[in-house]
Design an enzyme around this catalytic site. Structure first.
Site, PDB file in Angstrom:
ATOM      1  N   ASP A  54       0.832  -1.198   0.000  1.00  0.00           N
ATOM      2  CA  ASP A  54       0.000   0.000   0.000  1.00  0.00           C
ATOM      3  C   ASP A  54       0.867   1.250   0.000  1.00  0.00           C
ATOM      4  O   ASP A  54       1.614   1.496   0.953  1.00  0.00           O
ATOM      5  CB  ASP A  54      -0.906  -0.017   1.235  1.00  0.00           C
ATOM      6  CG  ASP A  54      -1.992   1.045   1.182  1.00  0.00           C
ATOM      7  OD1 ASP A  54      -1.953   1.882   0.259  1.00  0.00           O
ATOM      8  OD2 ASP A  54      -2.874   1.027   2.052  1.00  0.00           O
ATOM      9  N   SER A 131       1.786  16.268 -12.961  1.00  0.00           N
ATOM     10  CA  SER A 131       0.506  16.885 -13.297  1.00  0.00           C
ATOM     11  C   SER A 131       0.741  18.343 -13.632  1.00  0.00           C
ATOM     12  O   SER A 131       1.758  18.926 -13.236  1.00  0.00           O
ATOM     13  CB  SER A 131      -0.444  16.770 -12.100  1.00  0.00           C
ATOM     14  OG  SER A 131      -1.558  17.620 -12.236  1.00  0.00           O
ATOM     15  N   TYR A 144      -2.891  18.655  -3.246  1.00  0.00           N
ATOM     16  CA  TYR A 144      -2.442  17.862  -4.389  1.00  0.00           C
ATOM     17  C   TYR A 144      -1.246  18.527  -5.059  1.00  0.00           C
ATOM     18  O   TYR A 144      -0.236  17.883  -5.355  1.00  0.00           O
ATOM     19  CB  TYR A 144      -3.593  17.707  -5.374  1.00  0.00           C
ATOM     20  CG  TYR A 144      -3.280  16.901  -6.608  1.00  0.00           C
ATOM     21  CD1 TYR A 144      -3.042  15.535  -6.521  1.00  0.00           C
ATOM     22  CD2 TYR A 144      -3.242  17.503  -7.867  1.00  0.00           C
ATOM     23  CE1 TYR A 144      -2.775  14.792  -7.662  1.00  0.00           C
ATOM     24  CE2 TYR A 144      -2.981  16.772  -9.007  1.00  0.00           C
ATOM     25  CZ  TYR A 144      -2.742  15.407  -8.900  1.00  0.00           C
ATOM     26  OH  TYR A 144      -2.464  14.676 -10.026  1.00  0.00           O
ATOM     27  N   LYS A 148       2.738  17.335  -5.684  1.00  0.00           N
ATOM     28  CA  LYS A 148       3.309  17.249  -7.023  1.00  0.00           C
ATOM     29  C   LYS A 148       4.511  18.182  -7.193  1.00  0.00           C
ATOM     30  O   LYS A 148       5.454  17.858  -7.917  1.00  0.00           O
ATOM     31  CB  LYS A 148       2.233  17.553  -8.066  1.00  0.00           C
ATOM     32  CG  LYS A 148       1.148  16.484  -8.147  1.00  0.00           C
ATOM     33  CD  LYS A 148       1.729  15.136  -8.548  1.00  0.00           C
ATOM     34  CE  LYS A 148       0.647  14.107  -8.835  1.00  0.00           C
ATOM     35  NZ  LYS A 148       1.208  12.814  -9.302  1.00  0.00           N
ATOM     36  N   VAL A 177      -6.584  14.674 -18.242  1.00  0.00           N
ATOM     37  CA  VAL A 177      -6.650  13.380 -18.926  1.00  0.00           C
ATOM     38  C   VAL A 177      -7.978  12.724 -18.567  1.00  0.00           C
ATOM     39  O   VAL A 177      -8.446  12.796 -17.418  1.00  0.00           O
ATOM     40  CB  VAL A 177      -5.482  12.468 -18.495  1.00  0.00           C
ATOM     41  CG1 VAL A 177      -5.503  11.164 -19.297  1.00  0.00           C
ATOM     42  CG2 VAL A 177      -4.148  13.188 -18.665  1.00  0.00           C
ATOM     43  N   ASP A 178      -8.594  12.084 -19.532  1.00  0.00           N
ATOM     44  CA  ASP A 178      -9.887  11.426 -19.331  1.00  0.00           C
ATOM     45  C   ASP A 178      -9.689  10.155 -18.506  1.00  0.00           C
ATOM     46  O   ASP A 178      -9.465   9.073 -19.047  1.00  0.00           O
ATOM     47  CB  ASP A 178     -10.517  11.101 -20.687  1.00  0.00           C
ATOM     48  CG  ASP A 178     -11.895  10.460 -20.542  1.00  0.00           C
ATOM     49  OD1 ASP A 178     -12.513  10.605 -19.471  1.00  0.00           O
ATOM     50  OD2 ASP A 178     -12.339   9.811 -21.508  1.00  0.00           O
ATOM     51  N   THR A 179      -9.769  10.291 -17.196  1.00  0.00           N
ATOM     52  CA  THR A 179      -9.583   9.187 -16.264  1.00  0.00           C
ATOM     53  C   THR A 179     -10.683   9.232 -15.204  1.00  0.00           C
ATOM     54  O   THR A 179     -11.341  10.268 -15.005  1.00  0.00           O
ATOM     55  CB  THR A 179      -8.223   9.279 -15.544  1.00  0.00           C
ATOM     56  OG1 THR A 179      -8.205  10.481 -14.742  1.00  0.00           O
ATOM     57  CG2 THR A 179      -7.071   9.296 -16.533  1.00  0.00           C
TER      58      THR A 179
END
Length: 229
Positions: A54, A131, A144, A148, A177-179
């Site tokens: 993990d 990112s 976030y 990064k 990004v298409d996620t």
């Protein structure tokens, strides 16, 4: 045939690049969060070596992975896994900051340390999928973005430290990004989601494969990929 270690292969960019490399006949080591997810990866990518640990518990990575066995030689280590929780500085408590830093920064740092002997043996490449938030910190994404920004600093230091050992380090900064993560983010922020104006995971995977295929006489230090023309 190269040997590649990938995090985040369960979905999104990680799954796309793992699929692309598997189609090329490459030897894959995939990291899953737990044994249940590891079994899913084994069925999806037959012949791969899958480990379970993990990333949210970076201090436990060494014991978990050394128990399961690590590769002796690696052509690449691709850090693709990441987590994102939106929120303002006023809303975030220490736990929220720590959760994102653990997965997005501390775990990649520790995993890189553990795999450096194998990377030096090749010598191989380390690729950090960062990112756009690693270049510019938008409102409500401070936690976030901080993780990064830290990841970019890690890559810069590692690049300078390992250059003489032949290890090349690249940071890739994709735009939207298409996620599934992008869908969840837009929902949390109350924004309309338009997948047609996003990068596809296959496009990003193609760019990552290009980084791996780049001739060894040079280094792609940083690569920014933006949606559209």
């Amino acid at each position: 045939m190269g040997v590649h270690f990938i995090t985040g292969a369960g979905s999104g960019i990680g799954a796309a690049v793992a699929g692309l490399l598997a189609e090329r006949g490459e030897d894959l080591w995939l990291l899953a969060r737990d044994e249940e997810r590891a079994e899913v990866l084994r069925s999806r990518f037959p012949g791969c070596r899958t480990l379970a640990a993990d990333l949210a518990e970076p201090a436990a990575l060494a014991a978990e992975l050394e128990k399961q066995g690590l590769p002796e030689r690696l052509d690449s280590l691709l850090h693709v896994a990441g987590v994102l929780e939106p929120g303002t500085v006023a809303e975030f408590d220490v736990g929220a900051w720590q959760a994102m830093l653990a997965v997005n920064f501390l775990a990649p740092a520790e995993l890189t340390r553990l795999l450096l002997p194998a990377l030096r043996a090749a010598p191989g490449r380390v690729v950090f999928v960062n990112s756009g938030a690693g270049l510019h910190a938008p409102p409500r994404l401070g936690g976030y973005a901080a993780s990064k920004f830290a990841l970019r600093a890690l890559a810069e230091s590692l690049r300078a430290e390992e250059f003489r050992n032949g290890v090349r380090v690249t940071t890739v900064f994709p735009g939207e990004v298409d996620t599934p993560m992008q869908v969840r983010l837009h929902g949390a922020l109350g924004l309309p989601y338009e997948p047609d104006i996003c990068l596809t995971v296959d496009s990003v995977a193609t760019a990552l494969a290009g980084v791996l295929d780049f001739p060894p006489d040079g280094t792609l230090s940083e690569l920014t990929i933006r949606p559209g023309c």
